[in-house]
Design a protein around this motif. Sequence first.
Motif, PDB file in Angstrom:
ATOM      1  N   LYS A 139     -73.241 -47.675 -17.078  1.00  0.00           N
ATOM      2  CA  LYS A 139     -71.922 -47.625 -17.706  1.00  0.00           C
ATOM      3  C   LYS A 139     -71.999 -47.145 -19.155  1.00  0.00           C
ATOM      4  CE  LYS A 139     -69.781 -51.079 -14.686  1.00  0.00           C
ATOM      5  NZ  LYS A 139     -70.734 -50.612 -13.659  1.00  0.00           N
ATOM      6  N   VAL A 140     -72.610 -46.005 -19.332  1.00  0.00           N
ATOM      7  CA  VAL A 140     -72.740 -45.407 -20.657  1.00  0.00           C
ATOM      8  C   VAL A 140     -72.393 -43.929 -20.554  1.00  0.00           C
ATOM      9  CG1 VAL A 140     -74.561 -46.988 -21.427  1.00  0.00           C
ATOM     10  CG2 VAL A 140     -75.174 -44.837 -20.273  1.00  0.00           C
ATOM     11  N   GLN A 141     -72.304 -43.309 -21.695  1.00  0.00           N
ATOM     12  CA  GLN A 141     -72.069 -41.872 -21.731  1.00  0.00           C
ATOM     13  C   GLN A 141     -73.314 -41.219 -22.327  1.00  0.00           C
ATOM     14  OE1 GLN A 141     -68.724 -40.774 -24.124  1.00  0.00           O
ATOM     15  NE2 GLN A 141     -69.181 -38.581 -23.941  1.00  0.00           N
ATOM     16  N   ILE A 142     -73.973 -40.373 -21.551  1.00  0.00           N
ATOM     17  CA  ILE A 142     -75.204 -39.743 -22.024  1.00  0.00           C
ATOM     18  C   ILE A 142     -74.872 -38.523 -22.876  1.00  0.00           C
ATOM     19  CG2 ILE A 142     -77.254 -38.468 -21.276  1.00  0.00           C
ATOM     20  CD1 ILE A 142     -77.501 -40.535 -18.999  1.00  0.00           C
ATOM     21  N   THR A 143     -75.450 -38.476 -24.057  1.00  0.00           N
ATOM     22  CA  THR A 143     -75.142 -37.390 -24.982  1.00  0.00           C
ATOM     23  C   THR A 143     -76.142 -36.244 -24.859  1.00  0.00           C
ATOM     24  OG1 THR A 143     -76.437 -38.465 -26.712  1.00  0.00           O
ATOM     25  CG2 THR A 143     -74.089 -38.946 -26.657  1.00  0.00           C
ATOM     26  N   HIS A 144     -77.411 -36.584 -24.623  1.00  0.00           N
ATOM     27  CA  HIS A 144     -78.420 -35.538 -24.472  1.00  0.00           C
ATOM     28  C   HIS A 144     -79.679 -36.148 -23.889  1.00  0.00           C
ATOM     29  CE1 HIS A 144     -79.162 -37.388 -28.357  1.00  0.00           C
ATOM     30  NE2 HIS A 144     -80.390 -36.897 -28.360  1.00  0.00           N
TER      31      HIS A 144
ATOM     32  N   LEU B 114     -77.788 -45.069 -28.551  1.00  0.00           N
ATOM     33  CA  LEU B 114     -77.778 -44.676 -29.958  1.00  0.00           C
ATOM     34  C   LEU B 114     -76.881 -45.576 -30.795  1.00  0.00           C
ATOM     35  CD1 LEU B 114     -77.593 -40.827 -29.427  1.00  0.00           C
ATOM     36  CD2 LEU B 114     -79.580 -42.153 -30.148  1.00  0.00           C
ATOM     37  N   CYS B 151     -77.843 -42.138 -25.034  1.00  0.00           N
ATOM     38  CA  CYS B 151     -76.467 -42.420 -24.646  1.00  0.00           C
ATOM     39  C   CYS B 151     -75.722 -43.205 -25.711  1.00  0.00           C
ATOM     40  CB  CYS B 151     -76.440 -43.195 -23.333  1.00  0.00           C
ATOM     41  SG  CYS B 151     -77.037 -44.881 -23.497  1.00  0.00           S
ATOM     42  N   VAL B 152     -74.411 -43.268 -25.511  1.00  0.00           N
ATOM     43  CA  VAL B 152     -73.570 -44.121 -26.348  1.00  0.00           C
ATOM     44  C   VAL B 152     -72.723 -44.995 -25.428  1.00  0.00           C
ATOM     45  CG1 VAL B 152     -73.425 -42.621 -28.366  1.00  0.00           C
ATOM     46  CG2 VAL B 152     -71.837 -42.286 -26.473  1.00  0.00           C
ATOM     47  N   LYS B 153     -72.356 -46.146 -25.942  1.00  0.00           N
ATOM     48  CA  LYS B 153     -71.450 -47.019 -25.198  1.00  0.00           C
ATOM     49  C   LYS B 153     -70.038 -46.827 -25.711  1.00  0.00           C
ATOM     50  CE  LYS B 153     -74.218 -50.881 -23.748  1.00  0.00           C
ATOM     51  NZ  LYS B 153     -74.619 -52.265 -24.017  1.00  0.00           N
TER      52      LYS B 153
END
Lengths: 163, 163
Positions: A139-144, B114, B151-153
């Motif tokens: 449940k995260v958003q991967i940036t790179h 991050l 990633c970011v939450k």
Amino acid sequence: MTKIIRTEMKEKTPEIFDDVKKIFISYLEQNAHRKTPERFTILKEIYALDGHFDIETLYIKMKNNNFRVSRATLYNTMDLLINSNLVVKHQFGQNSSLYEKSYKFKQHDHLICLDSEEMFEFCDPRIQEIQKSLEAMFKVQITHHSLTFYCVKNTEKEKKTKK
Amino acid sequence: MTKIIRTEMKEKTPEIFDDVKKIFISYLEQNAHRKTPERFTILKEIYALDGHFDIETLYIKMKNNNFRVSRATLYNTMDLLINSNLVVKHQFGQNSSLYEKSYKFKQHDHLICLDSEEMFEFCDPRIQEIQKSLEAMFKVQITHHSLTFYCVKNTEKEKKTKK
DNA sequence: TTCATTGCAAAGCGTTTGCACGTTC
DNA sequence: GAACGTGCAAACGCTTTGCAATGAA
């Protein structure tokens, strides 16, 4: 030095510097950073380079072009460019970081030969699938991401520790 | 400090030190390195540690246990242990390297948050498939890899540059 | 005996920081 | 004019190296 083999030709660099400059201006304005001439000169120098480079190389190149610049400013500006998604940073060895322009250049990963001086670039769609799975699972958003494979061509008796 | 979340419990550490020691001895003999007491003490200390550690932490731990050891010897020994496949080395940030015992511990990759202090570990079989494809495509033998997702939450305005 | 290995301290090297000056806003 | 950004040099922190002493083979 390291010979880099690209698996796909990159498109000829057109006048993308205008696009890139606009993106950088937009980033600087949105984050209340000043639009100094140094920052744009550095951006231009980077987009005139091909492949990986380190700070020292960029510093020498700019000095040779008679730009008065300090290493400190280069490091500071790299952070801004990375956050603008105009540059990516690689940390292959434990030594200096390598940077690379990234706008309109296909995202790729690396395959590094330990017993030769070669480095290959590749792009595999399965990495995106792994990314999707992780985003759903955690449940995260991967940036790179950073993916590097290390290989040998010949069987070696004792691996040399990479300097 | 970084909180590490493991996606799967590791088996209880049994008396695997005997196995590990045998592997190390075999490696040292095959490569004509001397079997010094320092090397075995370092190996033992490492296998008594859990998770990631850096050289300084290991150094302090050994000093606290009244072992006379130098950082230089620690660095040298880590290279030997890495080549024996008893230890893996990670280079997440640009700062110090992190090490981890690897014998009988499942190979895993990392997902680093991050905007929090969390790090997840995961293991995805698709990475092995990518590896096979690369070996066939480039006609090489892959020895190991490094894969890290970032990633970011929460959505963040401006990414903080990782120290 | 030989010479790889060790501990210690100093050096190396990429990166960051402190500070006075300059420049954007 | 206020404060951010800059160049310069010094400081920093991790890692490597030089060297005399030690000890494994």
